[in-house]
Design a protein around this motif. Structure first.
Motif, short mmCIF file in Angstrom:
data_model
loop_
_atom_site.label_atom_id
_atom_site.label_comp_id
_atom_site.label_asym_id
_atom_site.label_seq_id
_atom_site.Cartn_x
_atom_site.Cartn_y
_atom_site.Cartn_z
N THR A 121 -27.22 -16.23 -18.75
CA THR A 121 -25.95 -15.69 -19.24
C THR A 121 -24.80 -16.61 -18.88
N TYR A 122 -23.83 -16.64 -19.76
CA TYR A 122 -22.66 -17.50 -19.59
C TYR A 122 -21.42 -16.63 -19.74
N GLY A 123 -20.66 -16.50 -18.65
CA GLY A 123 -19.49 -15.65 -18.66
C GLY A 123 -18.25 -16.34 -19.19
N SER A 124 -17.15 -15.60 -19.22
CA SER A 124 -15.88 -16.13 -19.70
C SER A 124 -15.12 -16.82 -18.57
N VAL A 125 -14.44 -17.90 -18.91
CA VAL A 125 -13.57 -18.59 -17.95
C VAL A 125 -12.18 -18.67 -18.56
N ILE A 126 -11.21 -18.09 -17.87
CA ILE A 126 -9.83 -18.09 -18.32
C ILE A 126 -9.01 -18.97 -17.36
N ASN A 127 -8.36 -19.95 -17.89
CA ASN A 127 -7.56 -20.87 -17.07
C ASN A 127 -6.21 -20.26 -16.73
N THR A 128 -5.79 -20.45 -15.50
CA THR A 128 -4.52 -19.88 -15.07
C THR A 128 -3.85 -20.77 -14.03
N CYS A 129 -2.52 -20.75 -14.03
CA CYS A 129 -1.74 -21.44 -13.00
C CYS A 129 -1.15 -20.44 -12.00
N ASN A 130 -1.47 -19.17 -12.17
CA ASN A 130 -0.89 -18.11 -11.35
C ASN A 130 -1.71 -17.93 -10.08
N PHE A 131 -1.27 -18.52 -8.98
CA PHE A 131 -2.03 -18.44 -7.73
C PHE A 131 -1.95 -17.05 -7.12
N ASP A 132 -0.78 -16.41 -7.17
CA ASP A 132 -0.59 -15.11 -6.53
C ASP A 132 -1.40 -14.01 -7.20
N ASN A 133 -1.49 -14.06 -8.53
CA ASN A 133 -2.21 -13.02 -9.26
C ASN A 133 -3.00 -13.64 -10.41
N PRO A 134 -4.04 -14.41 -10.10
CA PRO A 134 -4.75 -15.17 -11.14
C PRO A 134 -5.40 -14.30 -12.20
N GLY A 152 -19.36 -23.37 -14.35
CA GLY A 152 -18.17 -22.61 -13.98
C GLY A 152 -18.42 -21.13 -13.90
N ASN A 153 -19.44 -20.62 -14.62
CA ASN A 153 -19.69 -19.18 -14.65
C ASN A 153 -21.00 -18.92 -15.39
N VAL A 154 -22.13 -19.06 -14.72
CA VAL A 154 -23.42 -18.92 -15.37
C VAL A 154 -24.43 -18.27 -14.43
N ALA A 155 -25.33 -17.46 -14.99
CA ALA A 155 -26.37 -16.79 -14.19
C ALA A 155 -27.74 -17.11 -14.80
N ILE A 156 -28.70 -17.48 -13.95
CA ILE A 156 -30.01 -17.91 -14.43
C ILE A 156 -31.06 -17.64 -13.36
N ALA A 157 -32.26 -17.30 -13.78
CA ALA A 157 -33.35 -17.08 -12.83
C ALA A 157 -33.63 -18.37 -12.05
N ARG A 158 -33.82 -18.24 -10.77
CA ARG A 158 -34.01 -19.41 -9.91
C ARG A 158 -35.21 -20.25 -10.33
N HIS A 159 -36.28 -19.60 -10.80
CA HIS A 159 -37.49 -20.35 -11.11
C HIS A 159 -37.29 -21.30 -12.29
N TRP A 160 -36.35 -20.97 -13.19
CA TRP A 160 -36.09 -21.89 -14.31
C TRP A 160 -35.37 -23.15 -13.83
N LEU A 161 -34.50 -23.01 -12.87
CA LEU A 161 -33.84 -24.18 -12.31
C LEU A 161 -34.86 -25.10 -11.63
N LEU A 162 -35.79 -24.50 -10.91
CA LEU A 162 -36.82 -25.29 -10.24
C LEU A 162 -37.73 -25.95 -11.27
N ALA A 163 -38.04 -25.22 -12.34
CA ALA A 163 -38.91 -25.78 -13.38
C ALA A 163 -38.25 -26.96 -14.09
N ALA A 164 -36.92 -26.90 -14.24
CA ALA A 164 -36.20 -27.98 -14.91
C ALA A 164 -35.97 -29.18 -14.00
N GLY A 165 -36.11 -28.99 -12.69
CA GLY A 165 -35.93 -30.09 -11.76
C GLY A 165 -34.58 -30.15 -11.09
N LEU A 166 -33.79 -29.06 -11.17
CA LEU A 166 -32.46 -28.99 -10.55
C LEU A 166 -31.53 -30.08 -11.09
N PHE A 167 -30.40 -30.26 -10.43
CA PHE A 167 -29.39 -31.22 -10.89
C PHE A 167 -29.78 -32.63 -10.49
#
Length: 312
Positions: A121-134, A152-167
């Motif tokens: 899954t890939y979530g939404s990323v909203i850019n902001t310059c508002n430090f006090d209330n981002p 920046g915002n992704v969820a994945i089963a750990r075994h798939w990362l290992l199968a792909a060989g990590l970064f």
């Protein structure tokens, strides 16, 4: 479902504090059995590790790992290898999430698993310059991303990362280590599921002229790492991603007037916009010469590494 949220960080203590406190304020049901937050400190010199130790009582889900400065690819690998969870969530240390962030990823993953476990899954990323209330920043058209796999915002089963060989830890400069892993995940047949309800607010300071030298340096780094990306995956798709085409040379060459519009000649106009409360517009205009630096860096790296750049 046991989430391990992996966060690499380097000298971002003020916004990291907001990031971690938001993750402690999660609301979820039975799907999320447990979660942990793994902060991998990549050699910070701003007291990040000391702050984490001092505030451990406020951060019961957080544990930290330290490494010498090796870049985010190595940091994320270390976090994944040490993770206890079956599902990894990657976010950046300057991202502040909403209270239903984990639950949203869990719901989307569970829906996807009805057909196959080869999903992330890939979530939404909203850019902001508002430090006090981002989290008060509204979604903007410039927040749209067509990336397949971005940490920046992704969820994945750990075994798939290992199968792909990590970064690939050869990506030590800025850029591309996550999208390169995405190419390998795509080859394994993983399907992207958009998860707009999992919202993260990416904070960055308002654009100023003082940031330009660092931004130019990052574009040059990104160009060099882009060529490494292409060496690993010599395809037209990757060429387009890293701007290694005649089209990009012409586009940014023309828009920058062959480099005549640059950080020196544009300074008065950019400052004029900033002074009138339009730093975001100034940044978008600055991207013209920033992209020109990137394209030049790509072709310079090609020449140095003698990469074959002819389109099949």
């Amino acid at each position: 479902m046991f989430f391990s949220v992996v966060i690499p960080t380097y000298n971002r203590k003020p916004i990291l504090a907001k990031c971690l406190l938001a993750l402690e304020n999660q609301q979820f049901g039975e799907i999320v059995r447990e979660y942990e937050v793994i902060v991998v400190d990549d050699g910070s010199t701003d007291g990040t590790l000391e702050w984490l130790a001092t505030n451990a009582d406020l951060l019961p889900h957080v544990r930290s790992i330290a490494q010498c400065h090796q870049g985010p690819a190595a940091a994320r690998n270390l976090g994944v290898e040490d993770a206890k969870g079956d599902t990894i969530i990657f976010i950046d240390s300057d991202l502040v999430v909403t209270e239903h962030f984990l639950q949203a990823h869990a719901d989307a993953l569970l829906q996807g698993y009805k057909d196959t476990d080869a999903v992330f899954t890939y979530g939404s990323v909203i850019n902001t310059c508002n430090f006090d209330n981002p989290t008060s920043e509204p979604y903007k058209i410039t927040d749209f991303s067509a990336a397949y796999f971005a940490t920046g915002n992704v969820a994945i089963a750990r075994h798939w990362l290992l199968a792909a060989g990590l970064f690939d830890t050869r990506f030590q400069l800025y850029g591309w280590e996550d999208l390169e892993l995405g190419v390998r995940l795509k080859k394994l047949g993983l399907k992207l599921i958009k998860c707009p309800a999992a919202v993260g607010y990416h904070w960055h300071p308002p654009f100023s002229l003082e940031q330009i030298p660092g931004m130019i340096d990052r574009e040059i780094q990104r160009g060099r790492m882009g060529v490494l990306f292409y060496q690993k995956h010599p395809s037209w798709e990757v060429r387009m991603m890293i701007q290694m085409t005649v089209l990009h040379q012409i586009l940014w060459g023309v828009l920058s007037l062959g480099g005549m519009l640059n950080e020196r000649t544009m300074t008065p106009f950019l400052q004029w916009l900033i002074d009138r409360g339009k730093p975001q517009l100034a940044l978008e205009i600055a991207r013209i010469f920033l992209n020109w630096y990137n394209v030049k860096a790509v072709y310079a790296a090609c020449g140095e590494l003698q990469v074959e750049t002819k389109i099949p």
